[in-house]
Design an enzyme around this catalytic site. Structure first.
Site, PDB file in Angstrom:
ATOM      1  CB  THR A 116      36.185  47.042  36.467  1.00  7.82           C
ATOM      2  OG1 THR A 116      36.366  47.173  35.047  1.00  7.82           O
ATOM      3  CG2 THR A 116      34.993  46.143  36.742  1.00  7.82           C
ATOM      4  CD  GLU A 263      33.832  42.903  38.584  1.00  5.59           C
ATOM      5  OE1 GLU A 263      34.238  43.246  39.723  1.00  5.59           O
ATOM      6  OE2 GLU A 263      34.564  42.879  37.577  1.00  5.59           O
ATOM      7  CE  LYS A 372      49.351  30.558  37.051  1.00  9.40           C
ATOM      8  NZ  LYS A 372      48.911  31.814  36.474  1.00  9.40           N
ATOM      9  CD1 TRP A 377      50.391  27.546  40.363  1.00  9.85           C
ATOM     10  CD2 TRP A 377      48.365  28.078  41.144  1.00  9.85           C
ATOM     11  NE1 TRP A 377      49.505  27.412  39.322  1.00  9.85           N
ATOM     12  CE2 TRP A 377      48.250  27.732  39.777  1.00  9.85           C
ATOM     13  CE3 TRP A 377      47.222  28.455  41.834  1.00  9.85           C
ATOM     14  CZ2 TRP A 377      47.037  27.753  39.092  1.00  9.85           C
ATOM     15  CZ3 TRP A 377      46.014  28.466  41.162  1.00  9.85           C
ATOM     16  CH2 TRP A 377      45.918  28.123  39.803  1.00  9.85           C
TER      17      TRP A 377
HETATM   18  P1  AMP Z   1      37.748  46.273  43.001  1.00 17.92           P
HETATM   19  O1  AMP Z   1      36.754  45.798  42.018  1.00 17.92           O
HETATM   20  O2  AMP Z   1      38.571  47.419  42.523  1.00 17.92           O
HETATM   21  O3  AMP Z   1      37.112  46.551  44.316  1.00 17.92           O
HETATM   22  O4  AMP Z   1      38.802  45.101  43.234  1.00 17.92           O
HETATM   23  C1  AMP Z   1      38.393  43.829  43.627  1.00 17.92           C
HETATM   24  C2  AMP Z   1      39.578  42.971  43.933  1.00 17.92           C
HETATM   25  O5  AMP Z   1      40.267  43.458  45.072  1.00 17.92           O
HETATM   26  C3  AMP Z   1      39.226  41.543  44.296  1.00 17.92           C
HETATM   27  O6  AMP Z   1      38.990  40.750  43.173  1.00 17.92           O
HETATM   28  C4  AMP Z   1      40.443  41.104  45.082  1.00 17.92           C
HETATM   29  O7  AMP Z   1      41.480  40.682  44.228  1.00 17.92           O
HETATM   30  C5  AMP Z   1      40.849  42.358  45.786  1.00 17.92           C
HETATM   31  N1  AMP Z   1      40.360  42.339  47.162  1.00 17.92           N
HETATM   32  C6  AMP Z   1      39.265  42.942  47.665  1.00 17.92           C
HETATM   33  N2  AMP Z   1      39.166  42.731  48.988  1.00 17.92           N
HETATM   34  C7  AMP Z   1      40.222  41.973  49.348  1.00 17.92           C
HETATM   35  C8  AMP Z   1      40.695  41.413  50.581  1.00 17.92           C
HETATM   36  N3  AMP Z   1      40.082  41.617  51.723  1.00 17.92           N
HETATM   37  N4  AMP Z   1      41.816  40.666  50.534  1.00 17.92           N
HETATM   38  C9  AMP Z   1      42.484  40.451  49.380  1.00 17.92           C
HETATM   39  N5  AMP Z   1      42.099  40.960  48.201  1.00 17.92           N
HETATM   40  C10 AMP Z   1      40.979  41.715  48.176  1.00 17.92           C
END
Ligand code: AMP
Length: 472
Positions: A116, A263, A372, A377
């Site tokens: 991550t 994940e 918040k 929210w």
């Molecule tokens: P990553 O692990 O770097 O791919 O980041 C994952 C995070 O990206 C998720 O937990 C979301 O917060 C955000 N994310 C991924 N796809 C979307 C989407 N289509 N719309 C909004 N947020 C997204």
């Protein structure tokens, strides 16, 4: 075995070469700091590093602090590789098929891993098994998913170091699609030229890439022939509704919205419209297309807030929890699991969502980004989407600033399109019909650019820090 590479065909060879003999493919994010890369390589205990020659200056910054046995360089045409390192093409040429022993072990063995990006705490490793990659590929590719065909020409803009380019190298190879790789050339004109030249049918990337592309299309009408392009997959952060609509109505281009995480392999949900929604009014269809879609087959979802599991009413917000064959059940080799996994095997995503009665998920925020204000929210994502719907706005990031009475209030940083002008009052008036008064930003600041993370998302932590003393 680690890779420090852009998207190119050798990287695709490595994607299959390493797991095929039982190795673990570990793709490193080349936009991370050398300190993070050092930490990640040491934590993963990588023994082989495959690195693009153009990225050697980055590699040099942490090479002495890691314990690597072999360094294999993917060479720039005609350039000799440095002493003590192996030339990738020589290594491939020296291979003897007769000595190849394919991996025939347990399908639950790790085949790949990603870390991550570590916005909270240290980056954490996620392992993908042979089994999870196969199942993820099968379900991603099917008609109600990405709908890939052998005849497709797929260009992943999303880097191969970011959750396996959303699985596309595996999925496309399974289906037999042609793949086109952009290398390091990710600016809108280079991508548009490649779409046209290679007759790309499907491409995938984060919204900031598509916002840039939209801007170039708008300012260079008729310059590019994109008649082959049938789907632009977007994920990583929320695709603004206005962007989805603009591509569709101005250029006949279909944006397909998907949600996922490191994940979750990453595809967790895809914004395909069912036949009932397809029969509804166009504007309602855009509302659905701006949501993150329904969970892929075999992925279970639920939302939870302080009152328990949320009803699927499209209104009540809660944290999204997911479970399924390609959803992580633990981080690699760490005791710091941050309460991310429930005792009954669900992954707590950290995304605040609503789920509607048809099962469509809408991401309202990351839990750390939701504003918040008093007891309410406010969704920063909803405000950003609406601001980016204004014709003068190129990009907008909304985040919380501290407030004495309300604890937090929204502030927006806005980048205007070239040669456009608008005042903050005009933007507030534009937002007013779409939001309750208390949800409107207290401050709108015009900026030259918005800081981005290593994978092109808005870096709101930087904005929160920069404006934490902003008086309001
Ligand atoms: P990553 O692990 O770097 O791919 O980041 C994952 C995070 O990206 C998720 O937990 C979301 O917060 C955000 N994310 C991924 N796809 C979307 C989407 N289509 N719309 C909004 N947020 C997204």
């Amino acid at each position: 075995m680690a890779t420090l590479c852009w998207n190119h065909y050798q990287h695709l060879e490595i994607y299959f070469g390493v797991p095929s003999f039982g190795g673990v493919l570990h793709t490193l994010n080349l936009r991370l700091s050398p300190d993070d890369l050092e930490y990640i390589v040491n934590h993963a205990e990588d023994k082989v590093m495959m690195v693009d020659q153009v990225l050697l200056p980055l590699f040099d910054k942490f090479k002495s602090k890691i314990n690597i046995k072999h360094i294999i360089v993917i060479p720039n045409a005609g350039q000799p590789v440095p002493e003590g390192m192996l030339n990738y093409e020589d290594v491939i040429a020296s291979g003897d098929e007769k000595n190849y022993i394919p991996f025939e072990g347990d399908e639950n063995t790790a085949a790949a891993m990603c870390y991550t990006s570590g916005t909270t705490g240290k980056p954490k490793g996620v392992l993908y098994s042979h089994r999870s990659i196969v199942l993820h590929s099968m379900v991603s590719a099917y008609a109600e998913g990405l709908s890939l065909l052998e005849s497709d020409v797929v260009l992943p803009v999303v880097p191969m170091f970011h959750v396996n380019a959303w699985g596309l190298p595996f999925t496309c190879t399974m289906i037999g699609c042609t793949m086109v790789f952009p290398g390091p050339y990710l600016d809108p004109p280079s991508l548009l030229e490649l779409f046209e030249k290679e007759k790309v049918t499907i491409t995938a990337g984060v919204p900031t890439i598509w916002l840039g592309i939209l801007n170039v299309l708008d300012t260079h009408p008729g310059k590019y022939n994109l008649s082959s392009l049938r789907t632009m997959i977007v994920g990583g952060s929320a695709a603004p509704r206005s962007m989805i609509k603009s591509f569709q109505e101005r250029y006949g281009l279909r944006i397909l919205h998907a949600w996922g995480m490191t994940e979750t392999s990453p595809v967790g949900s895809i914004g395909v419209l069912n036949s009932e929604i397809q029969s509804l009014d166009k504007e309602v269809q855009y509302d659905y297309r701006a949501k993150q879609g329904v969970p892929s087959a075999f992925v279970e979802i639920r939302g939870r807030n302080e009152n328990g599991f949320i009803p699927w009413d499209g209104i009540t917000m809660g944290e999204l929890e997911v479970r399924g064959p390609w959803i992580a059940s633990a981080y690699y080799n760490t005791t710091e699991q941050e309460d991310k996994f429930t005792s009954d095997g669900w992954f707590r995503s950290g995304d605040i969502v609503t789920i509607d009665e048809k099962g469509y998920i809408e991401i309202k925020d990351r839990s750390k980004d939701v504003i918040k204000s008093g007891g309410e929210w406010i969704s920063s994502v909803a405000l950003e989407g609406a601001l980016m719907g204004h014709p003068a706005v190129a990009e907008a990031a909304v985040f919380a600033i501290p407030h004495e009475k309300w604890a937090e209030r929204p502030m927006a940083c806005v980048v205007l399109k070239e040669d456009n002008a608008v005042t903050d009052e005009e933007l507030l008036a534009f937002l007013a019909p779409q939001f309750a008064k208390f949800q409107l930003p207290d401050v709108i600041k015009f900026v030259k650019e918005i800081p981005k993370t290593s994978v092109g998302k808005f870096k709101k932590s930087v904005l929160r820090e920069e404006y934490k003393n902003y008086s309001n």
